[in-house]
Design a protein around this motif. Structure first.
Motif, PDB file in Angstrom:
ATOM      1  N   PRO A   1       1.065  -1.461  -0.180  1.00  0.00           N
ATOM      2  CA  PRO A   1      -0.168  -0.251  -0.020  1.00  0.00           C
ATOM      3  C   PRO A   1       0.497   1.708  -0.037  1.00  0.00           C
ATOM      4  O   PRO A   1       1.901   0.588   0.178  1.00  0.00           O
ATOM      5  CB  PRO A   1      -0.599  -0.436   1.293  1.00  0.00           C
ATOM      6  N   ASP A   2      -0.010   2.598  -0.479  1.00  0.00           N
ATOM      7  CA  ASP A   2       1.268   3.119  -0.643  1.00  0.00           C
ATOM      8  C   ASP A   2       1.116   4.202   1.109  1.00  0.00           C
ATOM      9  O   ASP A   2       0.280   3.862   1.761  1.00  0.00           O
ATOM     10  CB  ASP A   2       0.538   4.229  -1.566  1.00  0.00           C
ATOM     11  N   PRO A   3       2.293   4.821   1.266  1.00  0.00           N
ATOM     12  CA  PRO A   3       2.587   5.619   2.459  1.00  0.00           C
ATOM     13  C   PRO A   3       1.505   6.725   2.864  1.00  0.00           C
ATOM     14  O   PRO A   3       1.509   6.913   4.175  1.00  0.00           O
ATOM     15  CB  PRO A   3       3.821   5.407   2.650  1.00  0.00           C
ATOM     16  N   SER A   4       1.234   7.185   1.661  1.00  0.00           N
ATOM     17  CA  SER A   4       0.687   8.849   1.686  1.00  0.00           C
ATOM     18  C   SER A   4      -0.412   8.410   2.439  1.00  0.00           C
ATOM     19  O   SER A   4      -1.162   7.302   2.009  1.00  0.00           O
ATOM     20  CB  SER A   4       0.263   9.383   0.652  1.00  0.00           C
ATOM     21  N   PRO A   5      -0.965   9.236   3.422  1.00  0.00           N
ATOM     22  CA  PRO A   5      -1.933   8.957   3.725  1.00  0.00           C
ATOM     23  C   PRO A   5      -3.738   8.891   3.201  1.00  0.00           C
ATOM     24  O   PRO A   5      -3.017   9.363   1.995  1.00  0.00           O
ATOM     25  CB  PRO A   5      -2.221  10.199   4.883  1.00  0.00           C
ATOM     26  N   ALA A   6      -4.232   7.837   4.179  1.00  0.00           N
ATOM     27  CA  ALA A   6      -5.470   8.447   2.545  1.00  0.00           C
ATOM     28  C   ALA A   6      -6.330   9.695   2.546  1.00  0.00           C
ATOM     29  O   ALA A   6      -6.773  10.392   3.483  1.00  0.00           O
ATOM     30  CB  ALA A   6      -7.193   7.508   3.481  1.00  0.00           C
ATOM     31  N   SER A   7      -6.642   9.470   1.503  1.00  0.00           N
ATOM     32  CA  SER A   7      -7.784  11.417   1.730  1.00  0.00           C
ATOM     33  C   SER A   7      -9.236  10.938   1.579  1.00  0.00           C
ATOM     34  O   SER A   7     -10.519  11.570   1.923  1.00  0.00           O
ATOM     35  CB  SER A   7      -7.894  11.056  -0.122  1.00  0.00           C
ATOM     36  N   TYR A   8      -9.794   9.770   2.424  1.00  0.00           N
ATOM     37  CA  TYR A   8     -11.675   9.780   3.249  1.00  0.00           C
ATOM     38  C   TYR A   8     -11.270  10.394   3.731  1.00  0.00           C
ATOM     39  O   TYR A   8     -10.517   9.199   5.361  1.00  0.00           O
ATOM     40  CB  TYR A   8     -11.468   7.619   3.174  1.00  0.00           C
ATOM     41  N   THR A   9     -11.886  10.883   4.744  1.00  0.00           N
ATOM     42  CA  THR A   9     -12.549  10.715   5.398  1.00  0.00           C
ATOM     43  C   THR A   9     -13.455  10.600   6.097  1.00  0.00           C
ATOM     44  O   THR A   9     -14.624  11.444   5.896  1.00  0.00           O
ATOM     45  CB  THR A   9     -12.418  12.561   6.266  1.00  0.00           C
TER      46      THR A   9
END
Length: 84
Positions: free
Chosen positions: A42-50
């Motif tokens: 998985p990408d280490p960037s934080p998810a954009s879903y809130t």
């Protein structure tokens, strides 16, 4: 030269060959897609879903609100809406 017969392979054998071929193709696609999609890190960037804020409020009802009856007068039925 004229051939006076049908296929060189019986129909049931043709169906079995097609079914085995579909199973092999499906299995190959499964393992290819599993390696490409599921086994990918998985990408280490934080998810954009809130998630939305959930307000834990319950509506309050009084007994008069839950058992109200409406004053409705029945309308006469016409021949189009009459049930036999």
């Amino acid at each position: 030269m004229v051939f006076a017969g049908g296929l060189a392979i019986p129909g049931w054998a043709l169906i079995v060959c097609i079914a085995v071929g579909e199973l092999l193709i499906g299995g190959a696609l499964y393992f290819i897609l599993k390696k490409v999609i599921l086994d990918k890190e998985p990408d280490p960037s934080p998810a954009s879903y809130t998630p939305a804020i959930n307000h834990e409020t319950t509506p309050t009802y009084t007994p008069a609100q839950t058992h109200e009856t409406a004053n409705v007068t029945p309308t006469p039925t016409s021949h189009a809406t009459e049930i036999a």
